[in-house]
Scaffold this active site. Structure first.
Site, PDB file in Angstrom:
ATOM      1  N   ASP A   1       0.835  -1.195   0.000  1.00 37.38           N
ATOM      2  CA  ASP A   1       0.000   0.000   0.000  1.00 37.38           C
ATOM      3  C   ASP A   1       0.877   1.255   0.000  1.00 37.38           C
ATOM      4  OD1 ASP A   1      -2.659   1.363   0.500  1.00 37.38           O
ATOM      5  OD2 ASP A   1      -1.582   1.977   2.307  1.00 37.38           O
TER       6      ASP A   1
ATOM      7  N   GLU B   1       1.691  -0.427  -5.015  1.00 33.43           N
ATOM      8  CA  GLU B   1       0.752   0.638  -5.334  1.00 33.43           C
ATOM      9  C   GLU B   1       1.635   1.864  -5.532  1.00 33.43           C
ATOM     10  OE1 GLU B   1      -3.374   2.624  -3.688  1.00 33.43           O
ATOM     11  OE2 GLU B   1      -1.791   2.171  -2.235  1.00 33.43           O
TER      12      GLU B   1
END
Length: 742
Positions: free
Chosen positions: A348, A384
């Site tokens: 993330d 990401e």
């Protein structure tokens, strides 16, 4: 109780069969105490012991009388000087940063904060209330587990089909899953769940965060939770809220059983991990673990060290400049691979992990360490590639070994099928693997994780049903969530009974799903998209743990048809290596006359001209992929050869007639997919024939030898469709008999 010197490593609580070694890093601390509690209902500790040994800024002791199951926490002494970055407060019982299991969840109370909430000095004040009755507790565990012959599926990247899924939401309402197992690790590993994954053709599940996380206080006070789980506090502990039995050892065992069951079905397990920040928030957040252990070392502080650098939008950022933080992250990753047998990670806000100074450093220590690690360099690594800080959008910039969520793919495909002009040239690049992003640094088409929807944003159903977000249920007056979604409601906002609009929405869904699965790169499907799951226009369901996010498996006829369609396109992807290239198309201009392995065609059947590429109104084209020019070999050294594929795409609002291009002698074109209908298609046409595509449709053809290309009878067609819906057995792979670790 006996206390021996013990060892500084490994960090955390380590049971060796005779006792437990406790070890914790706290560079700026003056004293560290370990406190033992009798159980989760204990209001305070039964005993505290000062850790007497220090080695390389690590405090440690060995306790031969402690057994697995023991609950514990730390009290760390040192200066409370927020203006200098120090926030030690021994009145706060702290969760071990290396806790392998959670013995008690947090219970929100003012005493969890290191300062007085009602003080005019705010976080500069000092709170002396004891947080022990409310603090999250770690548990000593015996991690032994009988893995049997468990082996990683080791699915090659170019054959991988990812399914992004929430452990709870996937099975909470799923028929066939035992009531107690619904919404749990066991539920995801149940036969009913696995059969659905296999029937779709999934090769890997990407689980939304399963590390232990905290529900934000402002959410709990509103009766909601942090459903997605991007609020981590324990980077080694599986979250007990997804276990049928939240007992510490039971939770770990159940997670491992889930992994073992999915591996047995040939399905890899990828974890969505959040190492960029913790659940402690900004300077006004609680003191639960890292802040009280050593705030100045573990967090990235601003020039005014009272405050935090915030590249995440969540209040704080882990200090990647500190070797101890890098060690914690690497220890955590290795633990999940070696001890828990997971197959990879999706990071993330990965750009945050690259910020060694202020700017994103693509050659940062984090990447260097992973690349040289014999374990982590061999698992699937997904970034990401953005964060909320300056220069944080880094799509295409991560190093070799890494794949990326391709946000540019998502945005362009949405715009193309919405009918926006000026998108065809980029669309061709995205369809063929995004060489503009990944070729320059030696990566392959599978560096691109292609997706159109994910947990964050509209579902596919909502993407074609809403022009605007509708997040009122989140209690933030619709201010949260992205406002620019490149969505189109097809004529009316939200639910409708208009058959024409419903037909168009289904067609648009089929267009985007087919595009996703037939593009070069790694496709990722959002769980529920295959059954038309709606969140009623809410594009930020992070706090919705209810029927809005739980998948409803009681399907309508329309949903059944779309599931059948998606399964058929997944089957095309699995069976045709022409869509699974390991290398970019061979060094030829996308627009030249010498193209052999890929050709982009005008509706006339001729190569796209410069005028066609540059015309803003062009919304239609054909893509021919030569199956006999893949220029690759399989695992046994045999040339990979496939049928030649032709994809015709019409994003225009009117029908378009295409002329089919030439084939090799003795071949014809067979249409195997037409998004104008949800039903199975089989038509045979000769090169040079014309075929009309309905407005906003996509068709797929393969070359066939004339003698083999006979259309299916109705009976044969029904039999083929029935066979396609059967679960797909795992494909045996030639793989090593063991993996790194036990």
């Amino acid at each position: 109780m006996r206390v021996w010197p013990g060892k500084p490593f490994p960090l955390g609580a380590t049971w060796d069969g005779a006792g437990v070694n406790f070890s914790i890093f706290a560079e700026n601390a003056t004293k560290v105490e370990i406190c033992f509690l009798d159980g989760p209902d204990a209001a305070g500790e039964t005993a505290c012991f000062e850790l007497t040994e220090q080695t390389a800024q690590v405090w440690h002791n060995y306790f031969p009388d402690i057994l697995p199951g023991q609950l514990y926490g730390y009290r760390v002494h040192g200066p409370y000087e927020p203006a200098k970055g120090h926030r030690f407060n021994p009145h706060k019982l702290l969760l071990d940063p290396y806790a392998k299991a959670i013995g008690r969840d947090l219970k929100w109370d003012d005493s969890l904060f290191g300062y007085k909430l009602d003080s005019p000095e705010a976080d500069l004040s000092f709170d002396e209330r004891d947080s022990a009755p409310f603090a999250p507790l770690a548990a000593v565990v015996d991690t032994a587990f009988t893995w049997g012959d468990d082996r990683p599926p080791l699915t090659p990247w170019h054959k991988t089909l990812i399914y992004e899924v929430h452990v709870k939401g996937f099975t909470k309402l799923m028929p066939g899953v035992p009531d107690k197992a619904r919404g749990t690790y066991s539920g995801l590993a149940s036969e009913a769940s696995v059969q659905r994954l296999l029937a779709l053709g999934v090769t890997a599940v990407e689980l939304l965060p399963v590390h232990y996380h905290v529900d934000d206080r402002f959410l709990t006070e509103k009766g909601r939770v942090n459903y997605w789980g991007y609020n981590t506090l324990g980077f080694f502990a599986p979250d007990p809220r997804y276990a049928t039995d939240p007992n510490p050892e039971s939770t770990i065992r159940e997670f491992k059983m889930m992994v073992r069951s999915l591996h047995a079905a040939g399905i890899e397990v990828i974890l969505d991990v959040v190492y960029n920040h913790t659940a402690e928030g900004n300077e006004r957040g609680p003191t639960l673990s890292f802040r009280g252990v050593d705030n100045a070392s573990l967090y990235r502080l601003a020039p005014d060290p009272r405050y935090y650098m915030d590249f995440t939008g969540c209040g704080n950022t882990f200090n990647m400049q500190n070797p101890q933080v890098l060690q914690l992250i690497m220890d955590s990753l290795r633990y999940w691979v070696v001890e828990m047998h997971v197959d990879g990670f999706r990071f993330d806000l990965a750009s945050t992990l690259a910020r060694e100074l202020y700017e994103v450093d693509r050659l940062g220590a984090f990447f260097d360490i992973i690349h040289q690690d014999p374990i982590l360099s061999q698992v699937k690594l997904i970034a990401e590639p953005w964060d909320v800080g300056p220069g944080g959008y880094q799509v295409g910039s991560f190093p070799v070994l890494w794949t990326e969520w391709n946000g540019k793919y998502r945005d362009n495909v949405r715009r193309f099928w919405k009918g926006d002009g000026g998108t065809v040239s980029e669309f061709a690049t995205r369809l063929s693997g995004s060489s503009d992003l990944y070729l320059h640094n030696g990566r392959a088409p599978y560096a691109s994780i292609n997706f159109i929807t994910c947990h964050d944003g509209f579902t596919l159903e909502d993407l074609v049903s809403y022009n605007e977000k509708h997040n009122e249920a989140n209690g933030e007056e619709n201010r949260d969530g992205a406002s620019n979604n490149d969505s189109w409601n097809c004529g009316v906002e939200g639910p409708t009974d208009d058959p024409a609009i419903l037909d168009l929405r289904e067609r648009q869904k089929r267009n985007m799903m087919a595009t996703l699965l037939l593009s070069q790169g790694v496709p990722m499907i959002l769980a529920g998209d295959e059954i038309g799951h709606t969140q009623k226009g809410n594009n930020n369901t992070y706090c919705q743990d209810n029927e809005l996010t739980w998948l409803n498996w009681e399907l309508t006829e329309r949903q059944e048809k779309f599931l059948d369609f998606t399964s058929r396109v997944c089957q095309i992807f699995r069976e045709h290596p022409v869509f699974q290239r390991r290398h970019f198309f061979q060094g030829r201009s996308l627009r030249g006359d010498e193209i052999k392995d890929i050709s982009f065609l005008e509706p006339s059947g001729e190569e796209m001209s410069d005028d066609s590429w540059n015309a803003g109104y062009v919304k239609s084209m054909g893509v021919r992929l030569a199956g006999d020019l893949i220029h690759d070999i399989d695992e046994r050294g045999e040339p990979i050869v496939d049928d030649t594929a032709l994809i015709l795409l019409n994003a225009h609002h009117e029908p378009m007639t295409f002329k089919l291009p030439e084939t090799r002698e003795g071949q014809v074109w067979e249409m195997v997919l037409d998004t104008a209908t949800a039903d199975r298609t089989s038509r045979v046409l000769n090169a040079g024939e014309e075929v009309e595509l309905k407005d906003r449709t996509l068709a797929v053809f393969f070359t066939r030898e004339k003698s083999e290309a006979e259309p299916l009878s109705r009976t044969e067609d029904q039999a083929v469709r029935k066979e396609a819906r059967k679960p797909v057995p795992p494909v045996p792979s030639h793989r090593p008999a063991s993996r790194p670790g036990p």
